[in-house]
Design an enzyme around this catalytic site. Structure first.
Site, PDB file in Angstrom:
ATOM      1  N   GLY A 251       0.843  -1.197   0.000  1.00 25.73           N
ATOM      2  CA  GLY A 251       0.000   0.000   0.000  1.00 25.73           C
ATOM      3  C   GLY A 251       0.872   1.239   0.000  1.00 25.73           C
ATOM      4  O   GLY A 251       2.046   1.192  -0.402  1.00 25.73           O
ATOM      5  N   SER A 252       0.320   2.315   0.488  1.00 25.68           N
ATOM      6  CA  SER A 252       1.028   3.593   0.397  1.00 25.68           C
ATOM      7  C   SER A 252       2.111   3.698   1.476  1.00 25.68           C
ATOM      8  O   SER A 252       2.046   3.042   2.522  1.00 25.68           O
ATOM      9  CB  SER A 252       0.031   4.742   0.570  1.00 25.68           C
ATOM     10  OG  SER A 252      -0.528   4.679   1.864  1.00 25.68           O
ATOM     11  N   THR A 253       3.071   4.562   1.225  1.00 25.17           N
ATOM     12  CA  THR A 253       4.124   4.803   2.205  1.00 25.17           C
ATOM     13  C   THR A 253       3.531   5.386   3.489  1.00 25.17           C
ATOM     14  O   THR A 253       3.967   5.054   4.596  1.00 25.17           O
ATOM     15  CB  THR A 253       5.194   5.723   1.587  1.00 25.17           C
ATOM     16  OG1 THR A 253       5.809   4.999   0.511  1.00 25.17           O
ATOM     17  CG2 THR A 253       6.264   6.117   2.591  1.00 25.17           C
ATOM     18  N   GLY A 256       2.164   2.576   5.421  1.00 27.73           N
ATOM     19  CA  GLY A 256       3.316   1.786   5.879  1.00 27.73           C
ATOM     20  C   GLY A 256       3.906   2.369   7.151  1.00 27.73           C
ATOM     21  O   GLY A 256       4.245   1.645   8.092  1.00 27.73           O
ATOM     22  N   GLU A 273       5.540  -3.217   1.144  1.00 28.67           N
ATOM     23  CA  GLU A 273       5.691  -2.950  -0.296  1.00 28.67           C
ATOM     24  C   GLU A 273       4.958  -1.645  -0.558  1.00 28.67           C
ATOM     25  O   GLU A 273       3.721  -1.626  -0.603  1.00 28.67           O
ATOM     26  CB  GLU A 273       5.071  -4.089  -1.114  1.00 28.67           C
ATOM     27  CG  GLU A 273       5.710  -5.444  -0.872  1.00 28.67           C
ATOM     28  CD  GLU A 273       7.071  -5.569  -1.529  1.00 28.67           C
ATOM     29  OE1 GLU A 273       7.271  -5.004  -2.617  1.00 28.67           O
ATOM     30  OE2 GLU A 273       7.941  -6.211  -0.928  1.00 28.67           O
ATOM     31  N   CYS A 307       2.356   0.633  -8.865  1.00 30.77           N
ATOM     32  CA  CYS A 307       3.397   1.185  -7.987  1.00 30.77           C
ATOM     33  C   CYS A 307       4.666   1.536  -8.753  1.00 30.77           C
ATOM     34  O   CYS A 307       5.370   2.470  -8.390  1.00 30.77           O
ATOM     35  CB  CYS A 307       3.698   0.202  -6.864  1.00 30.77           C
ATOM     36  SG  CYS A 307       4.118  -1.449  -7.449  1.00 30.77           S
TER      37      CYS A 307
HETATM   38  P1  NAP Z   1      -3.348   2.397   1.255  1.00 33.87           P
HETATM   39  O1  NAP Z   1      -4.289   3.511   1.394  1.00 33.87           O
HETATM   40  O2  NAP Z   1      -2.094   2.439   2.022  1.00 33.87           O
HETATM   41  O3  NAP Z   1      -4.186   1.077   1.611  1.00 33.87           O
HETATM   42  C1  NAP Z   1      -3.635  -0.213   1.498  1.00 33.87           C
HETATM   43  C2  NAP Z   1      -4.374  -1.150   2.431  1.00 33.87           C
HETATM   44  O4  NAP Z   1      -4.131  -0.740   3.785  1.00 33.87           O
HETATM   45  C3  NAP Z   1      -5.877  -1.119   2.258  1.00 33.87           C
HETATM   46  O5  NAP Z   1      -6.400  -2.405   2.488  1.00 33.87           O
HETATM   47  C4  NAP Z   1      -6.297  -0.160   3.364  1.00 33.87           C
HETATM   48  O6  NAP Z   1      -7.640  -0.292   3.748  1.00 33.87           O
HETATM   49  C5  NAP Z   1      -5.371  -0.563   4.455  1.00 33.87           C
HETATM   50  N1  NAP Z   1      -5.191   0.449   5.508  1.00 33.87           N
HETATM   51  C6  NAP Z   1      -5.367   1.781   5.433  1.00 33.87           C
HETATM   52  N2  NAP Z   1      -5.086   2.364   6.614  1.00 33.87           N
HETATM   53  C7  NAP Z   1      -4.714   1.373   7.454  1.00 33.87           C
HETATM   54  C8  NAP Z   1      -4.293   1.326   8.810  1.00 33.87           C
HETATM   55  N3  NAP Z   1      -4.192   2.423   9.558  1.00 33.87           N
HETATM   56  N4  NAP Z   1      -3.970   0.134   9.347  1.00 33.87           N
HETATM   57  C9  NAP Z   1      -4.039  -0.992   8.610  1.00 33.87           C
HETATM   58  N5  NAP Z   1      -4.454  -1.020   7.328  1.00 33.87           N
HETATM   59  C10 NAP Z   1      -4.778   0.152   6.747  1.00 33.87           C
HETATM   60  O7  NAP Z   1      -2.924   2.185  -0.251  1.00 33.87           O
HETATM   61  P2  NAP Z   1      -3.878   2.194  -1.518  1.00 33.87           P
HETATM   62  O8  NAP Z   1      -4.279   3.590  -1.803  1.00 33.87           O
HETATM   63  O9  NAP Z   1      -4.929   1.157  -1.334  1.00 33.87           O
HETATM   64  O10 NAP Z   1      -2.895   1.653  -2.640  1.00 33.87           O
HETATM   65  C11 NAP Z   1      -2.087   2.464  -3.409  1.00 33.87           C
HETATM   66  C12 NAP Z   1      -0.670   2.433  -2.887  1.00 33.87           C
HETATM   67  O11 NAP Z   1      -0.168   1.110  -2.901  1.00 33.87           O
HETATM   68  C13 NAP Z   1       0.283   3.236  -3.759  1.00 33.87           C
HETATM   69  O12 NAP Z   1       1.125   3.992  -2.930  1.00 33.87           O
HETATM   70  C14 NAP Z   1       1.076   2.161  -4.490  1.00 33.87           C
HETATM   71  O13 NAP Z   1       2.351   2.576  -4.923  1.00 33.87           O
HETATM   72  C15 NAP Z   1       1.148   1.107  -3.457  1.00 33.87           C
HETATM   73  N6  NAP Z   1       1.458  -0.192  -4.058  1.00 33.87           N
HETATM   74  C16 NAP Z   1       2.708  -0.700  -3.879  1.00 33.87           C
HETATM   75  C17 NAP Z   1       3.048  -1.900  -4.483  1.00 33.87           C
HETATM   76  C18 NAP Z   1       4.419  -2.482  -4.304  1.00 33.87           C
HETATM   77  O14 NAP Z   1       4.612  -3.645  -4.671  1.00 33.87           O
HETATM   78  N7  NAP Z   1       5.373  -1.750  -3.770  1.00 33.87           N
HETATM   79  C19 NAP Z   1       2.112  -2.585  -5.254  1.00 33.87           C
HETATM   80  C20 NAP Z   1       0.845  -2.027  -5.408  1.00 33.87           C
HETATM   81  C21 NAP Z   1       0.526  -0.826  -4.800  1.00 33.87           C
HETATM   82  P3  NAP Z   1      -8.740   0.703   3.060  1.00 33.87           P
HETATM   83  O15 NAP Z   1      -8.752   0.354   1.644  1.00 33.87           O
HETATM   84  O16 NAP Z   1      -9.990   0.382   3.723  1.00 33.87           O
HETATM   85  O17 NAP Z   1      -8.265   2.092   3.329  1.00 33.87           O
END
Ligand code: NAP
Length: 500
Positions: A251-253, A256, A273, A307
């Site tokens: 997910g997002s930094t 993370g 990741e 990503c």
């Molecule tokens: P995100 O907002 O960080 O959410 C990722 C997951 O974390 C979702 O299931 C989210 O639930 C959950 N989450 C949010 N807040 C949380 C918390 N406080 N505690 C535990 N879990 C929590 O990321 P996204 O917007 O879904 O995805 C886009 C990001 O993912 C981009 O930054 C992208 O670069 C990154 N990404 C990285 C890779 C890699 O391999 N490096 C691959 C794909 C994507 P909710 O959906 O309910 O908020």
């Protein structure tokens, strides 16, 4: 532009959408105390299905079920070969249902059917087949220690045991939902762990269908539990849970970083990741017939919600004009529409809020002097469509050059020599992936050794396979997925020392 979903959805897809929103806990499909929430088709904004809103109570129950299954004979006592066979059956079942899973993924996420069916479904299947083979190859080593002293003339012999790390929380994002789930489930199951999977709130549907397939594959109850819900509720409860030994997160930094705090209590292990701001370097000798279409896919696939998307392109000044013209012309040719319409090259962004965020980055860039030579605007139809955008006239300090936009936007910057190109590419806190386009072996070697990133592609971009470790340097993450390192995330080493 067609934004309506076709009325030819398969019977299986209709049934999956009509199924009541439940959670998979301990082998049972149960309601959530918090009721349900709606998941939408991002192309139309219409409601697709109601999904259970898991919270702390359900997370406790799911972690409890995973903890109980961890030591239970039907899982812990399963032979490695049988565990591998279960993983292989999961792959077969996903393959058999790939058309329906792709259709559901398109409806829930917005990507095109070709992206789902030809890219992500084969990727998910390959994960389970690859790690199925590892299940029978997990073993420790025997060790002869050097420290000689032992009382009464005894000697020490030692060996290591490899054990599953424990209950894993798999928390995944919305951009490639099923593939991201597979990348965590496959190695964790091969290692003998049990899991709680929390899909993103925007894209829970393929995870739920996967739950049905896991049951059919013969996975014992409680080995994989699925809790849909919101990040700040189910996700946060899972990440902080004292009985979770490891969080496998994509997910997002920003999230993370929040997980670091959540892990403090029991010092659970984390793989992160995270986001990227990936550069691509196009050298003067690059084959533009390869580089332009290759970067079109590397930048715009999945509407840039990848990503590793090539968000910064650095091009040798000698070819910058020709390259930019071709890239912009190709971007202008892309057709936007519903992902299930075969005429669509790109679908929508995940939602209107995200489209507005992408637009805000581009507008701020334009105000600071950037020029959109392609796109640079909302598409105007449907709630979340944004035109594929190529920007020039950008400067390194602009937010759109430093922060992850996660949309169909790239910026082209000319350079005069390779040292400048490498310095520009490395001028970021992120370090996820990068590509170099050149016919020169020595330039490719030099660049691959100098670029700070988890992956360097030469004459390709966004190529993945389960054999290839992937991870992020800098703020793009901790640890590696895929390959043998991907399995290590889910194993502990125990040293057994015998005085004989
Ligand atoms: P995100 O907002 O960080 O959410 C990722 C997951 O974390 C979702 O299931 C989210 O639930 C959950 N989450 C949010 N807040 C949380 C918390 N406080 N505690 C535990 N879990 C929590 O990321 P996204 O917007 O879904 O995805 C886009 C990001 O993912 C981009 O930054 C992208 O670069 C990154 N990404 C990285 C890779 C890699 O391999 N490096 C691959 C794909 C994507 P909710 O959906 O309910 O908020």
């Amino acid at each position: 532009m067609t934004v309506a979903a076709p009325d030819t959805l398969s019977t299986e897809t209709r049934a999956a959408l009509a199924a009541p929103g439940k959670l998979l806990i301990g082998g049972d499909w149960v309601d959530a105390e918090g009721g349900t929430f709606a998941t939408h088709d991002p192309a139309t904004g219409g409601v697709l299905a109601e999904v259970a809103r898991g919270g702390r109570g359900e997370v406790d129950a799911a972690v409890g079920a995973a903890k109980e299954a961890l030591g239970r004979a039907d899982w812990a006592g399963m032979t490695p070969a049988d565990r591998g066979a279960v993983l292989w059956r999961i792959a077969d079942l996903i393959e058999a249902e790939a058309d329906v899973l792709s259709e559901i993924e398109v409806l829930d996420q917005g990507k095109t059917y070709a992206t789902a069916r030809r890219g992500e479904l084969p990727g998910a299947i390959a994960q389970f087949r690859y790690y199925a083979g590892f299940a029978t190859k997990i073993h420790g080593t025997t060790i002869r220690p050097s420290i000689a002293y032992q009382p009464q003339g005894r000697q020490v012999r030692a060996h290591t045991l490899r054990e599953p790390i424990g209950v894993v929380a798999a928390i995944v994002p919305w951009n490639s939902p099923l593939l991201m789930a597979a990348m965590k489930l496959a190695p964790a199951l091969a290692a003998g762990c049990t899991l709680v999977l929390k899909p993103a709130e925007q894209t829970p549907l393929t995870a739920l269908m996967l739950g049905r397939l896991l049951e059919r594959a013969g996975l014992p109850p409680g080995v994989v539990n699925i809790v849909t819900g919101f990040g700040h509720e189910a996700g946060a409860a899972l990440a902080a849970h004292e009985d979770v030994a490891k969080v496998a997160f994509t997910g997002s930094t920003a999230t993370g970083r929040a997980l670091l705090d959540a892990a403090r209590g029991n010092l659970k292990k984390l793989t992160l990741e995270l986001g990227g701001k990936s550069p691509a370097l196009v050298l003067a000798d690059a084959d533009l017939d390869l580089a332009v279409p290759g970067l079109m896919r590397g930048i715009f696939a999945n509407s840039g919600q990848v990503c590793v998307a090539g968000a910064r392109v650095y091009v040798d000044r000698k070819i910058a004009g020709a390259f930019t013209d071709r890239l912009a012309a190709e971007a202008d040719r892309l057709r936007l529409g519903h992902g299930l319409d075969p005429a669509s090259d790109l679908g929508p962004l995940i939602g209107p809020d995200h489209a507005a965020k992408v637009a805000a980055y581009v507008e701020a860039g334009k105000r600071a002097g950037a020029e959109a030579v392609a796109g640079g605007r909302l598409a105007g139809e449907g709630p979340a469509f944004y035109r594929p955008t190529v920007l020039t006239g950008v400067r390194p300090e602009m937010a759109l050059m430093r922060e992850e936009i996660f949309g169909p936007v790239t910026a082209v910057t000319p350079f005069d020599d390779i040292d400048e190109a490498l310095a520009l590419a490395n001028d970021t806190e992120y370090g996820l992936a990068t590509s170099v386009w050149t016919e020169s072996l020595s330039a490719a070697t030099r660049a691959s050794e100098s670029l700070r990133a988890g992956t360097v592609w030469v004459n390709c971009h966004s190529y993945f396979s389960p054999e290839l470790p992937k991870g992020g340097h800098g703020i793009s993450g901790w640890g590696y997925e895929n390959g043998a390192p991907g399995l290590e995330n889910y194993l502990e080493t125990k040293t057994v020392c015998l005085s004989v």
